[in-house]
Design a protein around this motif. Structure first.
Motif, PDB file in Angstrom:
ATOM      1  N   UNK A  45       0.830  -1.214   0.000  1.00  0.00           N
ATOM      2  CA  UNK A  45       0.000   0.000   0.000  1.00  0.00           C
ATOM      3  C   UNK A  45       0.861   1.259   0.000  1.00  0.00           C
ATOM      4  N   UNK A  46       1.983   1.203   0.693  1.00  0.00           N
ATOM      5  CA  UNK A  46       2.923   2.329   0.630  1.00  0.00           C
ATOM      6  C   UNK A  46       3.373   2.547  -0.813  1.00  0.00           C
ATOM      7  N   UNK A  47       3.680   1.457  -1.501  1.00  0.00           N
ATOM      8  CA  UNK A  47       4.116   1.563  -2.893  1.00  0.00           C
ATOM      9  C   UNK A  47       3.005   2.120  -3.781  1.00  0.00           C
ATOM     10  N   UNK A  48       1.770   1.721  -3.537  1.00  0.00           N
ATOM     11  CA  UNK A  48       0.633   2.241  -4.304  1.00  0.00           C
ATOM     12  C   UNK A  48       0.499   3.750  -4.118  1.00  0.00           C
ATOM     13  N   UNK A  49       0.618   4.213  -2.866  1.00  0.00           N
ATOM     14  CA  UNK A  49       0.483   5.646  -2.613  1.00  0.00           C
ATOM     15  C   UNK A  49       1.614   6.418  -3.272  1.00  0.00           C
ATOM     16  N   UNK A  50       2.839   5.905  -3.162  1.00  0.00           N
ATOM     17  CA  UNK A  50       3.974   6.583  -3.789  1.00  0.00           C
ATOM     18  C   UNK A  50       3.758   6.703  -5.294  1.00  0.00           C
ATOM     19  N   UNK A  51       3.298   5.619  -5.924  1.00  0.00           N
ATOM     20  CA  UNK A  51       3.072   5.641  -7.368  1.00  0.00           C
ATOM     21  C   UNK A  51       1.980   6.635  -7.741  1.00  0.00           C
ATOM     22  N   UNK A  52       0.907   6.681  -6.943  1.00  0.00           N
ATOM     23  CA  UNK A  52      -0.204   7.579  -7.267  1.00  0.00           C
ATOM     24  C   UNK A  52       0.185   9.046  -7.132  1.00  0.00           C
ATOM     25  N   UNK A  53       1.150   9.337  -6.257  1.00  0.00           N
ATOM     26  CA  UNK A  53       1.581  10.719  -6.026  1.00  0.00           C
ATOM     27  C   UNK A  53       2.843  11.082  -6.806  1.00  0.00           C
TER      28      UNK A  53
END
Length: 371
Positions: A45-53
């Motif tokens: 989920x951390x990786x998902x947030x980083x990618x989205x931002x």
């Protein structure tokens, strides 16, 4: 205030909201930091947030050492919060902390101690920076009500699709450490922390004891996961004031706004009500609204990233006549010295102790002293 922000937390958490708020306030989002020891799903989920931002994904130790990093926004799962908060505070970063501060009174106290030792600023998300909450505190401090006799506060959220729930007396558990489910939340913790924080902040005193009950009324998901969707408590404070608190969640169609937050203050001279509802003129066409689609990974509509489109709205024209101060903006103003503090880590630790006592009270059906 221009600040460099490290995000410790991932998608499908309140970090989505906090990141948006820091960016809107003119801060620089520097990186998403992954703390050691997170499970595979939370790290993803951390990786998902980083990618989205569009942000780099770094080990947390490297992220907090980035040039310009000055604030850590912490929204990891409850068991990891003491360790993550201590790491970020020791690196000299101010802390913006998700609510509730921790999953137990002991963990909350450990976070408050880490903040104190590091000498950094810290604030926990709450409603106390809103205009209506500040107006309530001003009324008390100015003596408009005389001696305060009692307080009542509600925090009721309208999200998710409600269903008929079989009538059944809930058997509560004595702890609230199992808060971190994806599909549902323990509402005495999730919603109850708001009025608990608000009332304690308004009175400026400490709670002595709690009597509480929890129940299931509105959601099949909560019942299936043995998680309450409603809670109520009586809290005795050390100045003789008794506070009654209700908190919980109902279906999105049960209220025209996402939530209702309210406090009723009873004094010797007067009784005043302050709430999140701005005075308004509302015109309704009477046309019905189809319910939103059901999202299996977020049935309670908790996260921004899982809502592909805004919730359907009735044909309403509203003229709002009120306003408020976002908590993130108030935190930045506090660090700059231009605003009073919201809920600091020490106060938040006491509020977690109140919630812990409430769960024990609901489980054992007796009044419980607040640690």
């Amino acid at each position: 205030m221009t600040a460099g922000i490290i995000l410790a937390g991932g998608s499908r958490s309140h970090q989505e909201n906090y990141a948006t708020a820091f960016a809107a306030a003119g801060c620089r989002l520097l990186a998403v930091g992954v703390a050691p020891g997170l499970d595979e799903a939370e790290a993803a989920r951390h990786a998902e947030l980083a990618a989205s931002l569009g942000l780099p994904l770094l080990p947390l130790e490297a992220a907090v050492a980035l040039p310009g990093a000055s604030i850590a926004s912490i929204c990891v799962s409850l068991p990891h919060r003491p360790r993550v908060a201590a790491l970020c505070a020791a690196a000299g970063l101010h802390l913006y902390l998700d609510k509730p501060l921790a999953g137990s009174a002991e963990d909350a106290a450990a976070i408050a101690a880490a903040v104190h030792v590091a000498g950094v600023g810290a604030q926990v998300f709450s409603h106390v920076t809103a205009d209506w909450a500040r107006a309530a505190r001003a009324a008390i401090r100015e003596g408009r009500l005389g001696r305060i006799l009692a307080v009542h506060s509600d925090m009721l959220m309208a999200k998710g699709l409600s269903a008929i729930v079989a009538s059944k007396v809930r058997q509560e558990h004595g702890t609230f450490t199992d808060f971190g489910r994806d599909l549902v939340k323990r509402e005495l913790t999730d919603m109850g922390i708001y009025p608990v924080s608000l009332v304690a902040w308004l009175l400026g005193t400490r709670a002595l004891s709690v009597q509480a009950v929890t129940a299931n009324h509105a959601f099949a998901q909560h019942l299936e996961h043995d998680v309450e969707d409603y809670g109520a408590m009586l809290v005795d404070f050390d100045d003789g004031v008794v506070a009654s608190i209700t908190c919980g969640r109902v279906g999105w169609h049960a209220w025209r706004r996402p939530f209702l937050a309210r406090v009723v203050i009873v004094g010797e001279r007067d009784t005043l009500v302050f709430d999140s509802e701005p005075p308004e003129l509302t015109l309704t066409s009477g046309r019905g609204v189809a319910p939103p689609g059901f999202n299996a990974i977020d049935p309670m509509e908790m996260w921004l990233s899982t809502q592909a489109s805004p919730r359907p709205q009735p044909a309403v024209s509203a003229i709002p006549l009120g306003g408020g101060t976002p908590d993130v903006a108030a935190f930045l103003a506090m660090l700059a010295g231009s605003e009073p503090a919201g809920i600091d880590a020490g106060a938040a630790a006491h509020h977690c102790a109140i919630i812990a006592a409430a769960y024990l009270s609901a489980a054992e059906k007796r009044a419980v002293a607040v640690a």
